[in-house]
Design a protein around this motif. Structure first.
Motif, PDB file in Angstrom:
ATOM      1  N   CYS A  76       0.852  -1.196   0.000  1.00 22.36           N
ATOM      2  CA  CYS A  76       0.000   0.000   0.000  1.00 22.36           C
ATOM      3  C   CYS A  76       0.887   1.246   0.000  1.00 22.36           C
ATOM      4  O   CYS A  76       0.637   2.197  -0.737  1.00 22.36           O
ATOM      5  N   THR A  92       2.061   4.596   8.215  1.00 21.71           N
ATOM      6  CA  THR A  92       0.717   4.017   8.258  1.00 21.71           C
ATOM      7  C   THR A  92      -0.060   4.629   9.419  1.00 21.71           C
ATOM      8  O   THR A  92       0.429   4.685  10.544  1.00 21.71           O
ATOM      9  N   CYS A 115      -3.992   2.828  -4.878  1.00 20.92           N
ATOM     10  CA  CYS A 115      -4.175   4.079  -4.149  1.00 20.92           C
ATOM     11  C   CYS A 115      -5.333   4.801  -4.828  1.00 20.92           C
ATOM     12  O   CYS A 115      -5.226   5.181  -5.986  1.00 20.92           O
ATOM     13  N   HIS A 117      -7.249   7.494  -3.503  1.00 17.90           N
ATOM     14  CA  HIS A 117      -7.465   8.921  -3.221  1.00 17.90           C
ATOM     15  C   HIS A 117      -6.276   9.481  -2.453  1.00 17.90           C
ATOM     16  O   HIS A 117      -5.761   8.837  -1.545  1.00 17.90           O
ATOM     17  N   VAL A 122      -2.903  12.958   3.450  1.00 16.23           N
ATOM     18  CA  VAL A 122      -3.314  11.565   3.642  1.00 16.23           C
ATOM     19  C   VAL A 122      -3.543  10.835   2.312  1.00 16.23           C
ATOM     20  O   VAL A 122      -4.014  11.437   1.351  1.00 16.23           O
ATOM     21  N   PHE A 124      -5.294   7.154   0.680  1.00 16.02           N
ATOM     22  CA  PHE A 124      -6.213   6.045   0.972  1.00 16.02           C
ATOM     23  C   PHE A 124      -5.946   4.895   0.007  1.00 16.02           C
ATOM     24  O   PHE A 124      -5.861   5.115  -1.208  1.00 16.02           O
ATOM     25  N   THR A 125      -5.817   3.696   0.549  1.00 15.96           N
ATOM     26  CA  THR A 125      -5.457   2.554  -0.301  1.00 15.96           C
ATOM     27  C   THR A 125      -6.320   1.318  -0.014  1.00 15.96           C
ATOM     28  O   THR A 125      -6.890   1.184   1.072  1.00 15.96           O
ATOM     29  N   THR A 144      -4.824   3.632   5.485  1.00 13.64           N
ATOM     30  CA  THR A 144      -4.652   5.070   5.298  1.00 13.64           C
ATOM     31  C   THR A 144      -3.257   5.445   5.786  1.00 13.64           C
ATOM     32  O   THR A 144      -2.776   4.910   6.781  1.00 13.64           O
TER      33      THR A 144
END
Lengths: 171, 139
Positions: A76, A92, A115, A117, A122, A124-125, A144
Protein backbone atom coordinates in the motif's frame (compact mmCIF):
# COMPACT_ATOMS: atom_id res chain seq x y z
CA UNK A 1 0.36 17.10 -20.73
CA UNK A 2 0.35 19.00 -17.47
CA UNK A 3 3.50 19.38 -15.37
CA UNK A 4 1.95 17.20 -12.70
CA UNK A 5 1.24 14.38 -15.13
CA UNK A 6 4.71 14.43 -16.67
CA UNK A 7 6.30 14.54 -13.20
CA UNK A 8 4.19 11.56 -12.17
CA UNK A 9 5.30 9.67 -15.29
CA UNK A 10 8.94 10.49 -14.56
CA UNK A 11 8.59 9.30 -10.95
CA UNK A 12 6.86 6.13 -12.10
CA UNK A 13 9.65 5.46 -14.63
CA UNK A 14 12.34 5.93 -11.99
CA UNK A 15 10.47 3.60 -9.62
CA UNK A 16 9.98 0.97 -12.33
CA UNK A 17 13.68 1.10 -13.24
CA UNK A 18 14.68 0.61 -9.61
CA UNK A 19 11.78 -1.56 -8.41
CA UNK A 20 14.04 -4.15 -6.78
CA UNK A 21 15.80 -1.49 -4.72
CA UNK A 22 12.57 -0.13 -3.25
CA UNK A 23 12.06 -3.26 -1.13
CA UNK A 24 15.80 -3.82 -0.59
CA UNK A 25 16.13 -0.88 1.76
CA UNK A 26 13.30 -2.08 4.01
CA UNK A 27 14.78 -4.69 6.43
CA UNK A 28 11.47 -6.33 7.38
CA UNK A 29 10.46 -6.64 3.71
CA UNK A 30 13.86 -8.26 3.08
CA UNK A 31 13.49 -10.62 6.04
CA UNK A 32 10.17 -11.84 4.61
CA UNK A 33 11.42 -11.90 1.01
CA UNK A 34 8.78 -9.48 -0.34
CA UNK A 35 9.36 -8.81 -4.04
CA UNK A 36 7.82 -6.08 -6.18
CA UNK A 37 6.70 -7.57 -9.48
CA UNK A 38 5.02 -4.63 -11.28
CA UNK A 39 4.36 -0.93 -10.86
CA UNK A 40 1.70 1.11 -12.63
CA UNK A 41 0.23 4.53 -11.94
CA UNK A 42 -1.50 4.19 -8.57
CA UNK A 43 -0.98 0.42 -8.45
CA UNK A 44 1.72 -1.95 -7.20
CA UNK A 45 2.08 -5.72 -7.39
CA UNK A 46 4.20 -8.02 -5.25
CA UNK A 47 4.91 -11.62 -4.40
CA UNK A 48 6.05 -13.55 -1.35
CA UNK A 49 7.03 -17.21 -1.39
CA UNK A 50 5.66 -19.68 1.18
CA UNK A 51 8.22 -20.52 3.84
CA UNK A 52 8.19 -22.94 6.75
CA UNK A 53 9.03 -20.17 9.23
CA UNK A 54 5.92 -18.16 8.19
CA UNK A 55 3.57 -20.83 9.53
CA UNK A 56 1.11 -19.60 12.17
CA UNK A 57 -0.75 -22.86 12.74
CA UNK A 58 1.72 -25.73 13.08
CA UNK A 59 -1.03 -28.34 12.60
CA UNK A 60 -2.20 -27.09 9.21
CA UNK A 61 0.81 -25.26 7.75
CA UNK A 62 -1.31 -22.12 7.22
CA UNK A 63 0.76 -18.92 7.05
CA UNK A 64 0.40 -16.47 9.93
CA UNK A 65 -1.68 -13.37 9.24
CA UNK A 66 1.29 -11.21 10.20
CA UNK A 67 3.04 -12.08 6.94
CA UNK A 68 0.02 -10.76 5.01
CA UNK A 69 -0.07 -7.65 7.22
CA UNK A 70 3.53 -6.82 6.30
CA UNK A 71 3.01 -7.59 2.62
CA UNK A 72 -0.17 -5.53 2.25
CA UNK A 73 1.03 -2.65 4.45
CA UNK A 74 4.27 -2.31 2.53
CA UNK A 75 2.62 -2.65 -0.88
CA UNK A 76 0.00 0.00 0.00
CA UNK A 77 2.86 2.35 0.89
CA UNK A 78 4.63 1.69 -2.41
CA UNK A 79 1.53 2.16 -4.56
CA UNK A 80 1.01 5.66 -3.12
CA UNK A 81 4.33 6.87 -4.53
CA UNK A 82 3.37 5.62 -8.01
CA UNK A 83 0.47 8.08 -7.91
CA UNK A 84 2.48 11.10 -6.73
CA UNK A 85 4.36 13.75 -8.66
CA UNK A 86 7.22 13.75 -6.18
CA UNK A 87 8.18 10.90 -3.81
CA UNK A 88 7.04 11.25 -0.22
CA UNK A 89 7.84 9.48 2.97
CA UNK A 90 4.84 7.88 4.63
CA UNK A 91 3.65 6.41 7.88
CA UNK A 92 0.72 4.02 8.26
CA UNK A 93 -2.14 5.64 10.18
CA UNK A 94 -4.34 2.60 10.24
CA UNK A 95 -4.63 -0.69 8.47
CA UNK A 96 -7.64 -2.99 8.38
CA UNK A 97 -7.21 -6.57 7.19
CA UNK A 98 -10.02 -9.04 6.50
CA UNK A 99 -8.98 -12.67 6.32
CA UNK A 100 -11.21 -14.42 3.76
CA UNK A 101 -9.60 -17.85 3.51
CA UNK A 102 -6.35 -19.42 4.62
CA UNK A 103 -3.34 -19.31 2.30
CA UNK A 104 -2.56 -22.78 0.97
CA UNK A 105 0.53 -24.54 2.22
CA UNK A 106 3.51 -24.34 -0.10
CA UNK A 107 2.04 -21.77 -2.51
CA UNK A 108 3.34 -18.30 -3.37
CA UNK A 109 1.17 -15.38 -2.32
CA UNK A 110 0.55 -12.60 -4.83
CA UNK A 111 -0.71 -9.17 -3.88
CA UNK A 112 -1.79 -5.92 -5.46
CA UNK A 113 -2.48 -2.52 -3.95
CA UNK A 114 -4.34 0.48 -5.29
CA UNK A 115 -4.18 4.08 -4.15
CA UNK A 116 -7.65 5.48 -4.82
CA UNK A 117 -7.47 8.92 -3.22
CA UNK A 118 -4.74 11.32 -2.13
CA UNK A 119 -5.00 14.60 -0.27
CA UNK A 120 -2.17 16.90 0.82
CA UNK A 121 -1.63 14.93 4.05
CA UNK A 122 -3.31 11.57 3.64
CA UNK A 123 -3.49 8.72 1.11
CA UNK A 124 -6.21 6.04 0.97
CA UNK A 125 -5.46 2.55 -0.30
CA UNK A 126 -6.96 -0.88 -0.85
CA UNK A 127 -5.03 -4.12 -1.29
CA UNK A 128 -5.70 -7.76 -2.07
CA UNK A 129 -3.69 -10.95 -1.46
CA UNK A 130 -4.40 -14.16 -3.43
CA UNK A 131 -2.80 -17.20 -5.05
CA UNK A 132 -4.12 -16.73 -8.58
CA UNK A 133 -6.47 -13.81 -8.99
CA UNK A 134 -8.61 -11.29 -7.15
CA UNK A 135 -11.62 -13.58 -7.74
CA UNK A 136 -10.44 -15.76 -4.88
CA UNK A 137 -8.77 -13.58 -2.28
CA UNK A 138 -6.91 -14.73 0.83
CA UNK A 139 -7.12 -11.31 2.46
CA UNK A 140 -8.09 -7.74 1.68
CA UNK A 141 -6.72 -4.58 3.25
CA UNK A 142 -7.77 -0.96 3.61
CA UNK A 143 -4.98 1.35 4.69
CA UNK A 144 -4.65 5.07 5.30
CA UNK A 145 -1.24 6.72 5.34
CA UNK A 146 0.08 10.06 6.54
CA UNK A 147 2.28 11.71 3.89
CA UNK A 148 5.44 13.58 4.81
CA UNK A 149 8.03 15.56 2.86
CA UNK A 150 11.16 13.49 2.32
CA UNK A 151 13.15 16.67 2.99
CA UNK A 152 11.77 16.80 6.51
CA UNK A 153 11.27 13.15 7.26
CA UNK A 154 13.66 10.71 5.63
CA UNK A 155 11.92 7.82 3.90
CA UNK A 156 14.76 5.44 4.77
CA UNK A 157 14.45 4.22 1.22
CA UNK A 158 17.51 4.73 -0.97
CA UNK A 159 15.55 4.26 -4.20
CA UNK A 160 12.88 6.81 -3.27
CA UNK A 161 15.47 9.31 -2.00
CA UNK A 162 17.24 9.00 -5.34
CA UNK A 163 13.99 9.49 -7.24
CA UNK A 164 13.36 12.58 -5.13
CA UNK A 165 16.75 14.03 -6.07
CA UNK A 166 16.32 13.20 -9.74
CA UNK A 167 12.99 14.99 -9.78
CA UNK A 168 14.45 18.05 -8.12
CA UNK A 169 13.00 17.47 -4.67
CA UNK A 170 14.28 19.53 -1.79
CA UNK A 171 15.84 16.57 0.01
CA UNK B 1 -3.72 -20.01 35.04
CA UNK B 2 -0.06 -20.89 35.44
CA UNK B 3 -0.37 -24.20 33.59
CA UNK B 4 -2.46 -22.53 30.89
CA UNK B 5 0.31 -19.94 30.48
CA UNK B 6 2.81 -22.72 29.91
CA UNK B 7 0.44 -24.11 27.25
CA UNK B 8 0.39 -20.66 25.61
CA UNK B 9 4.18 -20.59 25.64
CA UNK B 10 4.28 -24.16 24.27
CA UNK B 11 1.98 -23.06 21.44
CA UNK B 12 4.22 -20.06 20.67
CA UNK B 13 7.32 -22.25 20.82
CA UNK B 14 5.95 -24.66 18.26
CA UNK B 15 4.58 -21.91 15.99
CA UNK B 16 7.26 -21.19 13.38
CA UNK B 17 6.27 -17.54 12.81
CA UNK B 18 6.30 -16.76 16.56
CA UNK B 19 9.81 -18.26 16.70
CA UNK B 20 10.81 -16.21 13.65
CA UNK B 21 9.77 -13.11 15.60
CA UNK B 22 11.37 -14.42 18.80
CA UNK B 23 8.47 -13.25 21.00
CA UNK B 24 7.79 -14.58 24.49
CA UNK B 25 5.04 -14.30 27.09
CA UNK B 26 5.03 -14.01 30.86
CA UNK B 27 2.61 -13.14 33.65
CA UNK B 28 3.14 -9.90 35.54
CA UNK B 29 0.74 -9.01 38.35
CA UNK B 30 -1.82 -11.44 36.97
CA UNK B 31 -1.62 -10.03 33.45
CA UNK B 32 -0.17 -11.56 30.30
CA UNK B 33 2.71 -9.47 28.97
CA UNK B 34 4.24 -10.29 25.58
CA UNK B 35 7.76 -9.14 24.74
CA UNK B 36 9.37 -8.74 21.33
CA UNK B 37 13.13 -8.37 21.84
CA UNK B 38 14.45 -6.02 19.16
CA UNK B 39 16.19 -7.37 16.07
CA UNK B 40 17.54 -5.28 13.16
CA UNK B 41 15.36 -7.18 10.69
CA UNK B 42 12.20 -5.64 12.26
CA UNK B 43 12.96 -2.16 10.90
CA UNK B 44 10.81 -0.60 8.20
CA UNK B 45 12.56 2.77 7.97
CA UNK B 46 16.27 2.69 8.73
CA UNK B 47 16.72 6.46 8.42
CA UNK B 48 14.40 7.24 11.31
CA UNK B 49 15.04 3.91 13.10
CA UNK B 50 11.37 2.87 13.05
CA UNK B 51 9.91 -0.63 13.26
CA UNK B 52 7.97 -1.88 10.23
CA UNK B 53 4.20 -1.57 10.70
CA UNK B 54 3.83 -5.14 9.50
CA UNK B 55 6.15 -6.35 12.24
CA UNK B 56 4.34 -4.47 15.02
CA UNK B 57 1.02 -5.68 13.59
CA UNK B 58 2.16 -9.32 13.52
CA UNK B 59 3.39 -9.12 17.12
CA UNK B 60 0.08 -7.62 18.28
CA UNK B 61 -1.92 -10.24 16.39
CA UNK B 62 0.08 -12.99 18.12
CA UNK B 63 -0.40 -11.24 21.48
CA UNK B 64 -4.17 -11.16 20.87
CA UNK B 65 -4.09 -14.87 19.94
CA UNK B 66 -2.14 -15.63 23.13
CA UNK B 67 -4.67 -13.60 25.15
CA UNK B 68 -7.64 -15.57 23.77
CA UNK B 69 -5.76 -18.84 24.24
CA UNK B 70 -5.03 -18.00 27.86
CA UNK B 71 -8.66 -17.29 28.72
CA UNK B 72 -10.15 -20.24 26.86
CA UNK B 73 -9.80 -24.01 26.84
CA UNK B 74 -9.07 -24.11 23.12
CA UNK B 75 -6.70 -26.67 21.72
CA UNK B 76 -6.29 -25.00 18.32
CA UNK B 77 -5.21 -21.38 17.93
CA UNK B 78 -8.14 -18.99 17.27
CA UNK B 79 -8.55 -18.11 13.59
CA UNK B 80 -8.39 -14.41 12.74
CA UNK B 81 -11.45 -12.92 10.99
CA UNK B 82 -10.17 -9.37 10.78
CA UNK B 83 -7.77 -6.95 12.43
CA UNK B 84 -7.55 -3.18 12.54
CA UNK B 85 -4.19 -1.73 13.48
CA UNK B 86 -3.95 1.84 14.72
CA UNK B 87 -0.46 3.33 14.46
CA UNK B 88 -0.41 6.01 17.15
CA UNK B 89 3.29 6.77 17.45
CA UNK B 90 6.38 5.77 15.52
CA UNK B 91 7.69 2.52 17.07
CA UNK B 92 11.42 2.90 17.64
CA UNK B 93 14.07 0.28 16.99
CA UNK B 94 13.99 -1.21 20.48
CA UNK B 95 12.11 -3.86 22.51
CA UNK B 96 8.33 -3.84 22.21
CA UNK B 97 5.86 -4.98 24.88
CA UNK B 98 2.17 -5.77 24.57
CA UNK B 99 -0.89 -6.79 26.52
CA UNK B 100 -4.18 -8.22 25.32
CA UNK B 101 -7.65 -7.31 26.58
CA UNK B 102 -10.26 -9.92 25.69
CA UNK B 103 -13.47 -7.87 25.49
CA UNK B 104 -15.73 -10.75 24.63
CA UNK B 105 -15.14 -14.48 24.48
CA UNK B 106 -18.27 -16.12 23.08
CA UNK B 107 -19.07 -19.61 21.80
CA UNK B 108 -17.89 -18.80 18.30
CA UNK B 109 -16.32 -15.32 18.28
CA UNK B 110 -13.86 -13.39 20.35
CA UNK B 111 -13.26 -9.65 20.27
CA UNK B 112 -9.83 -8.63 21.47
CA UNK B 113 -7.78 -5.46 21.79
CA UNK B 114 -4.00 -5.58 22.04
CA UNK B 115 -1.81 -2.60 22.90
CA UNK B 116 1.94 -2.20 22.43
CA UNK B 117 4.31 0.17 24.20
CA UNK B 118 8.04 0.77 24.55
CA UNK B 119 10.17 1.71 27.52
CA UNK B 120 8.64 1.73 31.00
CA UNK B 121 5.33 3.52 30.41
CA UNK B 122 2.60 1.00 29.45
CA UNK B 123 0.04 3.81 29.17
CA UNK B 124 1.90 5.37 26.25
CA UNK B 125 0.49 3.14 23.54
CA UNK B 126 2.60 3.02 20.39
CA UNK B 127 0.32 0.76 18.35
CA UNK B 128 -3.12 -0.69 19.10
CA UNK B 129 -4.87 -3.61 17.45
CA UNK B 130 -8.53 -4.57 17.46
CA UNK B 131 -9.25 -8.11 16.27
CA UNK B 132 -12.05 -10.63 15.86
CA UNK B 133 -11.33 -14.34 16.00
CA UNK B 134 -13.25 -17.53 15.35
CA UNK B 135 -12.81 -19.54 18.52
CA UNK B 136 -14.84 -22.73 18.07
CA UNK B 137 -12.60 -25.77 17.85
CA UNK B 138 -15.06 -27.29 15.41
CA UNK B 139 -13.86 -24.67 12.94
Amino acid sequence: MSTGESQNEMLLEVMQAHASRIMESVPWAQALGLRLTRLEKGRAFAKVAWREDFVGDPDTGVIHGGVLTALLDNLCGVCINTALTRPKSMATLDLRIDYMRPAEKGRDILAEAECYHITRNVAFTHAWAYHESRDKVIATAAGTFALNDISRWASGNAAMEMASKLLGGQS
Amino acid sequence: MKTRLSEVQTFLDRTPFARFLGMRCEMKDGELIATLPFQDKFLGNVAINALHGGCTGAFLELTAIAGVFLESEMKQPPKPINITVDYLRSAKGEDLYARAIVHKLGQRMASVRAEAWQGDDPTKTVTALQAHFLVSDAG
